[in-house]
Design a protein around this motif. Sequence first.
Motif, PDB file in Angstrom:
ATOM      1  N   VAL A  40       0.835  -1.208   0.000  1.00  0.00           N
ATOM      2  CA  VAL A  40       0.000   0.000   0.000  1.00  0.00           C
ATOM      3  C   VAL A  40       0.865   1.252   0.000  1.00  0.00           C
ATOM      4  N   VAL A  41       1.904   1.271   0.823  1.00  0.00           N
ATOM      5  CA  VAL A  41       2.794   2.433   0.866  1.00  0.00           C
ATOM      6  C   VAL A  41       3.476   2.641  -0.484  1.00  0.00           C
ATOM      7  N   LEU A  42       3.932   1.564  -1.100  1.00  0.00           N
ATOM      8  CA  LEU A  42       4.567   1.678  -2.415  1.00  0.00           C
ATOM      9  C   LEU A  42       3.596   2.158  -3.480  1.00  0.00           C
ATOM     10  N   ALA A  43       2.358   1.715  -3.413  1.00  0.00           N
ATOM     11  CA  ALA A  43       1.360   2.169  -4.384  1.00  0.00           C
ATOM     12  C   ALA A  43       1.095   3.667  -4.235  1.00  0.00           C
ATOM     13  N   ILE A  44       0.988   4.132  -3.010  1.00  0.00           N
ATOM     14  CA  ILE A  44       0.769   5.563  -2.774  1.00  0.00           C
ATOM     15  C   ILE A  44       1.966   6.378  -3.260  1.00  0.00           C
ATOM     16  N   LEU A  45       3.165   5.925  -2.941  1.00  0.00           N
ATOM     17  CA  LEU A  45       4.368   6.630  -3.402  1.00  0.00           C
ATOM     18  C   LEU A  45       4.488   6.615  -4.920  1.00  0.00           C
ATOM     19  N   ALA A  46       4.137   5.510  -5.555  1.00  0.00           N
ATOM     20  CA  ALA A  46       4.206   5.425  -7.016  1.00  0.00           C
ATOM     21  C   ALA A  46       3.219   6.380  -7.662  1.00  0.00           C
ATOM     22  N   LEU A  47       2.019   6.449  -7.125  1.00  0.00           N
ATOM     23  CA  LEU A  47       1.013   7.353  -7.695  1.00  0.00           C
ATOM     24  C   LEU A  47       1.382   8.819  -7.506  1.00  0.00           C
ATOM     25  N   THR A  48       1.867   9.167  -6.327  1.00  0.00           N
ATOM     26  CA  THR A  48       2.226  10.565  -6.102  1.00  0.00           C
ATOM     27  C   THR A  48       3.433  10.974  -6.944  1.00  0.00           C
ATOM     28  N   TYR A  51       2.242  11.365 -10.534  1.00  0.00           N
ATOM     29  CA  TYR A  51       1.507  12.621 -10.687  1.00  0.00           C
ATOM     30  C   TYR A  51       2.460  13.816 -10.719  1.00  0.00           C
ATOM     31  N   ARG A  52       3.484  13.788  -9.883  1.00  0.00           N
ATOM     32  CA  ARG A  52       4.454  14.881  -9.881  1.00  0.00           C
ATOM     33  C   ARG A  52       5.201  14.965 -11.211  1.00  0.00           C
ATOM     34  N   SER A  68      13.267  11.146 -15.816  1.00  0.00           N
ATOM     35  CA  SER A  68      12.438  11.028 -14.614  1.00  0.00           C
ATOM     36  C   SER A  68      11.559   9.785 -14.673  1.00  0.00           C
ATOM     37  N   ILE A  69      10.983   9.520 -15.835  1.00  0.00           N
ATOM     38  CA  ILE A  69      10.131   8.339 -15.986  1.00  0.00           C
ATOM     39  C   ILE A  69      10.954   7.069 -15.851  1.00  0.00           C
ATOM     40  N   SER A  70      12.143   7.044 -16.427  1.00  0.00           N
ATOM     41  CA  SER A  70      12.973   5.839 -16.326  1.00  0.00           C
ATOM     42  C   SER A  70      13.431   5.595 -14.888  1.00  0.00           C
TER      43      SER A  70
END
Length: 104
Positions: A40-48, A51-52, A68-70
């Motif tokens: 869950v923590v990794l999913a939240i960090l990945a989404l934020t 988005y950034r 940045s994407i890579s």
Amino acid sequence: MFTLLQVVIRQESPTNGQINARITNPLAENVGIIVNFVWVVLAILALTTAYRIYSNWMNGEDENTVQSISKWLLGMVLCLALIGGLKLWLASNPAYDSGVNYNF
């Protein structure tokens, strides 16, 4: 030579004190919960982070969008590999002496 302190965490060991009861067994019994929390923590960090990167890209603030994407993608692959490796390592039950089986 002599031994000043010996700590053995085996079930039958007379010197284990409270290591099994207070540390090893509770962690081993709750590994599934800990792994789910990490997901869950990794999913939240990945989404934020995604988005950034997206907002910087749309605003023209990031000139190295591909870089940045890579980096983001490499970080996600590394986290997936680490969690998968941890689950495989724990599935082999390295703490067999504690008497706890890991169930995922």
